[in-house]
Design a protein around this motif. Structure first.
Motif, PDB file in Angstrom:
ATOM      1  N   SER A  77      32.715  25.391  59.140  1.00  0.00           N
ATOM      2  CA  SER A  77      33.798  24.881  59.980  1.00  0.00           C
ATOM      3  C   SER A  77      34.474  23.627  59.431  1.00  0.00           C
ATOM      4  O   SER A  77      35.637  23.377  59.717  1.00  0.00           O
ATOM      5  N   PHE A  78      33.737  22.818  58.702  1.00  0.00           N
ATOM      6  CA  PHE A  78      34.288  21.561  58.209  1.00  0.00           C
ATOM      7  C   PHE A  78      33.877  21.390  56.753  1.00  0.00           C
ATOM      8  O   PHE A  78      32.818  21.836  56.346  1.00  0.00           O
ATOM      9  N   ILE A  79      34.722  20.700  56.013  1.00  0.00           N
ATOM     10  CA  ILE A  79      34.376  20.430  54.628  1.00  0.00           C
ATOM     11  C   ILE A  79      34.796  19.007  54.281  1.00  0.00           C
ATOM     12  O   ILE A  79      35.830  18.528  54.742  1.00  0.00           O
ATOM     13  N   ARG A  80      33.920  18.338  53.550  1.00  0.00           N
ATOM     14  CA  ARG A  80      34.220  17.000  53.048  1.00  0.00           C
ATOM     15  C   ARG A  80      34.022  17.038  51.543  1.00  0.00           C
ATOM     16  O   ARG A  80      32.929  17.304  51.074  1.00  0.00           O
ATOM     17  N   CYS A  81      35.077  16.768  50.797  1.00  0.00           N
ATOM     18  CA  CYS A  81      34.972  16.864  49.338  1.00  0.00           C
ATOM     19  C   CYS A  81      35.432  15.582  48.694  1.00  0.00           C
ATOM     20  O   CYS A  81      36.270  14.861  49.253  1.00  0.00           O
ATOM     21  N   GLN A  82      34.956  15.377  47.502  1.00  0.00           N
ATOM     22  CA  GLN A  82      35.570  14.342  46.684  1.00  0.00           C
ATOM     23  C   GLN A  82      35.680  14.840  45.256  1.00  0.00           C
ATOM     24  O   GLN A  82      34.839  15.592  44.766  1.00  0.00           O
ATOM     25  N   SER A  83      36.758  14.431  44.581  1.00  0.00           N
ATOM     26  CA  SER A  83      36.963  14.707  43.154  1.00  0.00           C
ATOM     27  C   SER A  83      37.324  13.375  42.534  1.00  0.00           C
ATOM     28  O   SER A  83      38.456  12.912  42.656  1.00  0.00           O
ATOM     29  N   CYS A  84      36.355  12.772  41.895  1.00  0.00           N
ATOM     30  CA  CYS A  84      36.563  11.405  41.410  1.00  0.00           C
ATOM     31  C   CYS A  84      36.326  11.332  39.915  1.00  0.00           C
ATOM     32  O   CYS A  84      35.279  11.724  39.426  1.00  0.00           O
ATOM     33  N   ASP A  85      37.317  10.797  39.226  1.00  0.00           N
ATOM     34  CA  ASP A  85      37.228  10.659  37.773  1.00  0.00           C
ATOM     35  C   ASP A  85      36.846   9.242  37.392  1.00  0.00           C
ATOM     36  O   ASP A  85      37.119   8.284  38.118  1.00  0.00           O
TER      37      ASP A  85
END
Lengths: 349, 349, 349, 349
Positions: free
Chosen positions: A147-155
């Motif tokens: 139901s929910f998503i928490r993402c990070q894409s960190c360089d």
């Protein structure tokens, strides 16, 4: 009898393109690396030094490369702004296409006219063993309804300034980095979801020049879908410690996370200051095997004429959401959509 | 111009051998897989089904395989008891040799007579990125003088009984599993160390039949070197959760650990019972890339005539220590050595 | 000579109140627990059974309790809706006040009229050793300028339905849970920050009845401050695995995280399904020591007339932000503010 | 009515004793801290400064302290060498005794003559929530039959040299540190186990002076019991990173570990060198709550005349095994025992 091979050309020899070149050579059992397109003198020189000895023909014009005799497929790894025209030219030459993200909306129509050709967008996380394991857990129902998503894409922070130059060609941080998180969202929460609202904000913390190209080096986004599913993103280019992507997928009965504890390998150093582990420094250290698997599966689908592991329409939808986030990031305003996905207009009174 | 390739044959197609076969095929850029030796009908059948189409010639006699025209090298992955004779036969045919551990003492002499040939023992952990990173940290001096090591090599419990049958051929749990830990000990604490004492004990906890072949399914060992360096081992074949090797290398100024938190990948599942991650289930899930790297580096050394990354004498020393541990495990008695490394006799009064 | 003690009364004996009662008794070296206010018959009965023997006088009227002879201070742990009036009544009786969050805006003015009294809001995380360590790292400059924060405050799913009943009194999920994350934001990013925009969304995933009280059981919020600092929240009441709060504070030169790997204790169980650790099941398992420390420091400040470790104005500001998030959660609309912090009006055209 | 309290005296105000003093004061709800014994002028001065104000009477003679009027119990935290005589003197005065480890064999007989008195040895890990959780998991059968244990008790390197002075009084590293691991072994693998062999070795790596007192700063031990259960120990006083105790308990169907990832708290710092967490620096940072719980449960047992949570005979057995390990550490020789636990003599031929 040896199996037939896919005759492949590579367009673009930038940071990612060079990595693809290496990967293609390693897949020599199923792929014949026949040609490449080197848009700049530096890339041309690199190709001469590294690819000629493997029998790869080097072109300085994309149009000529796609006309290379006997070519089956092209891998496009050039700047985002030329993806669309290059994909169309490849389709015109009846070539299968594996194109780095992002893809534009028009491509879906173009691809539909050639149903016999395989057109895939390079979302490498879809080929990563951890994300796949998370997907399998989700599909099995172990976390209930995702139901929910928490993402990070960190360089990692790049002091060299490459980022600033690159920004104009990349389309912005949500198009360039965040699109992976958006693709994960659709993959995990549902590919048919209808957008309800998009809000983003951020800052040009260490790269103030990015303001002039309508870009930022840190951004946070909130994406809501009709029906109540929600996604939360953090994208950054200023990490001191290295590259760190992660995702939490939250369901009604559990949660699955990918990469909540980033680590370069299995080593920990115990010293007077505590316990330290290193972290991958770039996308390649994290995703080398995903890129390799992506290429292998694409080649198999072309050779065996089987269904691609991901849908082009979803890749296009990701670009649309990313573009809305990038717009909200620049204007500072929430963007809302009705249940048919049509944009609602807002104004400050 | 394409680079020259190493013409390689593979002996043995058991569990490990089959994995080697797959690996060799993947290295087709530098290796020509020309022949294999299939000692059993089952292995022969597997080779017909999986290797013939790649142009690999199948032999049921080892002597014939090593005489295969144009052969450069052989990878030996047969039962431990035949390693010695097969290495010697390969050397007689002027072949480079990559042999699975363990190697016998006699081989060192045989190899020394053919200094132009490369003879390497397959200690896969030496090619694993994490152990290599730990080694680099140690070499850089970050933990001071490496003085103590605590290792474990633990396999998942195999209900199928393969272990019991295999035990007679493997030489015992310290020869088969512990030897990796012994090799790590010499690699990290010093290859010139002189043995002072060896003590081991254990039990046939879930496989009581192992007592009849002088083997155990769990064993702990304590190895002391003159000068005060000490190693501690735990080897087991009854793990419920999977394969788990780990090493703590303790120096005068710090500690470095490898695999203190075993994990199959980057996924964690959060559920009503807590947070769960999976663990690699076998050596291949943990060391696939090490095996691949080992093969690649061996091929490079043969092709370029460069120095092998590890010394044959050390491999032989590992076998000697493993044999002493296995003896102590069976007799229940400590074995002691003087400063020249000569064994001291002990007796119960 | 024994030190003087703080004569304290406790208002409210609900889930949190009972824990406070236990804590107060443990602090008997510095606190005399003289009276309590039990608003309901059930709480009164509990007090008779558990507090009478320790000499605590039980009141069923709050006004009577604050008039208890010789009383120095009151700890308010009643429902959020009565906090304001109870704090004012305590101040009227010249009592120091430690009040559970949330506090209302009016209280700041009331407290300012009695500068000799200590009025503190119970933000337990400010007294937790890990958050304090993170704060110390941040203050030392180890992460540069703290610019972004990502927090979550997630409670275990409670099948009992207590949550639904409680929702009407709590003010909603951002007031009740999210306020801790907002307080962390101000503590770490700056207490003088001026709000620029607030956006929230969520769902009543497992408790659809919450819709009728304008509440949700999952919500995500995005809070932007003038100057470019941004906070991202996730609050939930449906976690299968237990209680999980965490915070990532991201600076220009590094990042500090609190609780990225939740664990009940130091135990891991290795079993056929992998490696499992348990997670704290509720706020008490996670924050027992913080509550104890909070009480001890509050008592010390009252007894020694020293400055409280946190500012009342910040507590009030947190409530304002939480209320804006709760409003945005219900309306689905972003709320924006000008540089003076005045709200801007928006409309759908 | 208030509950009766235990009238307690504390003997010894060294590093551990001072911590006990603080703990006793915190337990003022159940314990009256009436007297202490300060063997040295420094300890006496500390007591005057810190305990007098709490009404604690200070003695410079142990015999006088145990005769303090109305005394119920004594907590002995003096040097190991005087434990025996002090326990006997306390028993003579009809006092309950909580004595720091180690205890001597004779005490068991002495205690048996006063069955109404509580005599407990302070094995703090038995009161630690993580070890207790591990014990509960083991008792429930989740790991099958607990068969092997691997423990370490490692202290941070102390440049100050206290260790060297203390060594003569402590009995050696296995008596002082290793005894905790031995107690864990008996607790987890079985209190009735009969010793089969003991082997230890080690080095005086950073404290060569320890050789003169027959001690070492690093030691590894291997302990085998009749029936096939085995324990493996590592004790050290040279850790750069801090205090690190851990235990792996291995059963026929699973494994449970305690503290495989040492951490001071929940904080991780992400910086250019990777991700770093701190580690507890001493026993108090790790076991403060265990010491507190130990004292509370001891007081309860004395006040309510209930059974102590641990058996004195086991504490004595631990000392015997520790003494054998210490002897083996010094002589370098394995010590063996027959099935009746009688020592077998060995000799170098």
């Amino acid at each position: 009898m040896k199996s037939p091979k896919l005759s492949l050309a590579l367009a673009g020899l930038g940071i990612v393109g060079k990595k693809h070149a290496t990967n293609i050579l390693k897949q020599s059992r199923v792929i014949d690396f026949v040609a490449c397109f080197a848009p700049t003198p530096a890339e041309f020189q690199w190709a001469v030094a590294n690819l000629t000895s493997h029998g790869v023909f080097i072109y300085s014009q994309y149009e000529e490369m796609v006309a290379h005799p006997g070519l089956d497929a092209v891998l496009i790894s050039t700047a985002a702004v030329v993806h669309e025209v290059e994909v169309v030219q490849a389709l015109d030459q009846n070539l299968h296409v594996l194109c780095e993200k992002p893809l534009s909306t028009n491509l879906e129509a173009a691809a539909r006219e050639k149903p016999n050709l395989k057109v895939m967008c390079g979302f490498s996380r879809r080929f990563d063993e951890s994300y796949r394991h998370a997907k399998q857990i989700t599909t099995t129902g172990l976390i209930g309804d995702p139901s929910f998503i928490r993402c990070q894409s960190c360089d990692r922070y790049d002091a060299g300034g490459f980022l600033v130059q690159y920004s104009e060609l990349s389309g912005g941080i949500f198009i360039d980095l965040g699109i992976h998180d958006i693709d994960l969202t659709l993959w995990f929460l549902g590919e048919d979801l209808v957008l309800k609202s998009v809000t983003a904000t951020g800052a040009a913390t260490l790269h103030p020049q990015l303001l002039s190209t309508n870009d930022r080096d840190n951004a946070m986004g909130l994406v809501e879908f009709h029906g109540g599913k929600v996604a939360q993103y953090y994208v950054s280019r200023i990490m001191a410690h290295g590259q760190e992507d992660s995702a939490d997928i939250i369901g009604t009965e559990g949660k699955v996370t990918v990469n909540s504890q980033p680590a370069r390998n299995l080593v920990n150093l115990y010293h007077a200051g505590g316990v330290t582990r290193e972290v991958p420094q770039d996308f390649w250290a994290r995703y080398e095997h995903s890129f390799s698997e992506e290429l292998r599966e694409f080649a198999d689908c072309c050779l065996l004429d089987t269904t691609l592991p991901m849908n082009l329409a979803v890749a296009v939808k990701s670009v649309e959401i990313a573009a809305a986030l990038q717009e909200s990031l620049i204007t500072g305003r929430q963007i809302r959509f009705n249940e048919q996905g049509q944009r609602l207009l807002m104004a400050t009174l």
